[in-house]
Design an enzyme around this catalytic site. Structure first.
Site, short mmCIF file in Angstrom:
data_model
loop_
_atom_site.label_atom_id
_atom_site.label_comp_id
_atom_site.label_asym_id
_atom_site.label_seq_id
_atom_site.Cartn_x
_atom_site.Cartn_y
_atom_site.Cartn_z
N CYS A 1 0.82 -1.22 0.00
CA CYS A 1 0.00 0.00 0.00
C CYS A 1 0.85 1.26 0.00
O CYS A 1 0.32 2.37 -0.15
CB CYS A 1 -0.94 0.01 1.19
SG CYS A 1 -2.05 -1.40 1.21
N HIS B 1 -9.34 3.55 -1.23
CA HIS B 1 -7.94 3.16 -1.09
C HIS B 1 -7.53 2.22 -2.23
O HIS B 1 -7.39 1.02 -2.03
CB HIS B 1 -7.73 2.51 0.29
CG HIS B 1 -6.32 2.10 0.59
ND1 HIS B 1 -5.22 2.76 0.06
CD2 HIS B 1 -5.82 1.11 1.37
CE1 HIS B 1 -4.12 2.17 0.50
NE2 HIS B 1 -4.45 1.17 1.28
N1 COA Z 1 -17.02 2.82 3.65
C1 COA Z 1 -18.27 3.21 3.37
N2 COA Z 1 -19.14 2.43 2.72
C2 COA Z 1 -18.72 1.23 2.33
C3 COA Z 1 -17.44 0.77 2.58
C4 COA Z 1 -16.58 1.61 3.27
N3 COA Z 1 -15.36 1.21 3.60
N4 COA Z 1 -17.30 -0.44 2.07
C5 COA Z 1 -18.47 -0.75 1.52
N5 COA Z 1 -19.32 0.26 1.68
C6 COA Z 1 -20.71 0.29 1.26
C7 COA Z 1 -20.86 -0.16 -0.16
O1 COA Z 1 -20.93 0.92 -1.05
C8 COA Z 1 -22.14 -0.93 -0.11
O2 COA Z 1 -23.20 -0.02 -0.15
P1 COA Z 1 -24.52 -0.35 -1.03
O3 COA Z 1 -25.05 -1.64 -0.45
O4 COA Z 1 -25.40 0.84 -0.81
O5 COA Z 1 -24.01 -0.50 -2.42
C9 COA Z 1 -22.17 -1.57 1.27
O6 COA Z 1 -21.35 -0.70 2.08
C10 COA Z 1 -21.65 -2.98 1.31
O7 COA Z 1 -20.44 -3.00 0.58
P2 COA Z 1 -19.72 -4.31 0.13
O8 COA Z 1 -18.76 -3.93 -0.96
O9 COA Z 1 -20.72 -5.39 -0.14
O10 COA Z 1 -18.90 -4.68 1.41
P3 COA Z 1 -18.02 -5.93 1.57
O11 COA Z 1 -18.52 -6.64 2.78
O12 COA Z 1 -17.93 -6.68 0.29
O13 COA Z 1 -16.57 -5.31 1.85
C11 COA Z 1 -14.88 -4.74 3.44
C12 COA Z 1 -16.32 -4.52 3.00
C13 COA Z 1 -14.64 -3.84 4.64
C14 COA Z 1 -14.66 -6.20 3.85
C15 COA Z 1 -13.92 -4.39 2.26
O14 COA Z 1 -14.18 -3.09 1.84
C16 COA Z 1 -12.48 -4.51 2.67
O15 COA Z 1 -11.93 -5.61 2.66
N6 COA Z 1 -11.81 -3.40 3.05
C17 COA Z 1 -10.43 -3.44 3.48
C18 COA Z 1 -9.51 -3.37 2.30
C19 COA Z 1 -8.08 -3.54 2.74
O16 COA Z 1 -7.74 -4.42 3.50
N7 COA Z 1 -7.19 -2.67 2.23
C20 COA Z 1 -5.80 -2.72 2.56
C21 COA Z 1 -5.57 -2.02 3.83
S1 COA Z 1 -3.98 -2.34 4.53
#
Ligand code: COA
Length: 348
Positions: free
Chosen positions: A65, A303
């Protein structure tokens, strides 16, 4: 949009904004982490250079990252040595075409494949452990943690480049679905596509200059750290950047920091000297003297991993100009802060 399309748009915008033309660019550096894995695309240096009329020499930097800021750090070394005069730095990542499982497995490439991955951890899992430990050591409550994402989302409302531009009240953060106890959906940066580009030059005059670029590393695995509630690489990179720029934390007015998960914002503020250990939350519970993630940070801007470090520098630059402030800082890290790059910008 493909990786190529994302890069093309960012490059065009950077050239429009710069005081030079495309033909002045003598070197191209691309930060990218997951091109092969998620897009079947490697060789991104040459691909980006092929978007310019004269195809200048190009290379790619990868540091999870932190790939974007490490690309900027590499550009600084070439500029300082005189090997380059005008460098185009691009950070680009395309993540949303793959399933969550594939993305999570790809991101785990930033952890230790021998020591961390076999346990089944993902990055939300790693930062869930860090959050639980921090709450245990410092007594941080769920209600306090909610303030971090709520503030970053509020800051993004006016940012046309943010992925999420809706204000989210603090209590909603703590009610969002649990992802990796105690981290909830709205504590996590999302999965995103994006690209950012900046042009650094020793030849072209600008009202903003890079006053410091520092890079520090730590053990990749959290199992090899004496503590997980402070990141020594962040501390070291910040201390070296302050020393190189001849500044103290109190001189900084604008900060864009790496809030991949809400707890990371608090730890980063403490490690970089903006708060004492355990007191990072004070910058969210009271009105702080500095703007922290005034654009929305990773939480609300998204991100797209390698784009983040380049985007932060562009965003600090914009905020220094619009706010008529002198010094700003960008902190970008990879993994659980095994690589950390800190840049300080000075506005004339
Ligand atoms: N902030 C705000 N809204 C978010 C969001 C976030 N971080 N992530 C998802 N949403 C919203 C989406 O737009 C979606 O809304 P909708 O239903 O109105 O379309 C809803 O929340 C569900 O999103 P979805 O994509 O189905 O969530 P998910 O369960 O598939 O994924 C996480 C959520 C947190 C697991 C995923 O975003 C993730 O893995 N994040 C971390 C990434 C990471 O590790 N990066 C490296 C860092 S070191």
């Amino acid at each position: 949009m493909s990786l190529r399309d994302l890069m093309a748009e960012a490059i065009a915008k950077a050239i429009d904004d710069a005081g030079c033309t495309a033909l002045d660019i003598d070197t191209v550096i691309v930060g990218n982490m997951l091109g092969e894995r998620l897009s079947g695309q490697a060789h991104l240096g040459a691909l980006a250079a092929s978007l310019l009329p004269h195809r200048p020499p190009a290379l790619r930097a990868e540091a999870a990252c932190a790939s974007g800021s490490v690309a900027v750090h590499t550009a600084c070394a070439l500029l300082e040595s005189g090997r380059a005069e005008t460098v185009l730095v691009i950070g680009a990542e395309k993540m949303t075409d793959a399933t969550n499982e594939v993305v999570a497995a790809g991101l785990m490439g930033a952890a230790d494949a021998d020591l961390d991955s076999p346990s089944g951890l993902t990055f939300p899992g790693i930062f869930g452990l860090i959050t639980a430990r921090y709450m245990h050591e410092w007594g941080l409550t769920r209600e306090q943690l909610n303030l971090v994402s709520a503030k970053h989302h509020a800051n993004a409302v006016l940012n046309p480049f943010a992925q999420f531009r809706t204000a989210i009240p603090a209590e909603k953060i703590g009610q969002s679905p649990l992802v990796a106890d105690p981290l909830r959906l709205l504590d996590c940066s999302p999965v995103s596509d994006g690209a950012a580009a900046i042009i650094l030059s020793t030849k072209t005059k600008s009202d903003v200059r890079l006053a410091a670029s520092s890079l520090a590393t730590d053990a990749v695995s959290i199992t090899e750290r004496p503590t997980i509630t402070s990141f020594p690489a962040s501390r070291e990179a910040a201390e070296r950047a302050y020393a190189d720029a001849g500044l103290r934390p109190s001189d900084i007015s604008v900060v864009e920091l790496h809030d991949c998960f809400s707890i990371a914002a608090l730890i980063s503020l403490e490690d970089m000297g903006f708060a004492s250990p355990g007191e990072g939350i004070s910058l969210y519970s009271q009105e702080p003297d500095i703007a922290v993630n005034g654009t929305g940070g990773l939480k609300a801007c998204g991100h797209p991993v390698a784009a983040t470090g380049v985007k932060q520098i562009g965003d600090v630059c914009k905020q220094l100009r619009t706010g008529k402030k002198r010094y700003g800082l960008a902190q970008n890290f990879g993994g659980a802060c095994a690589t950390c790059c800190v840049h300080i910008l000075e506005h004339a």
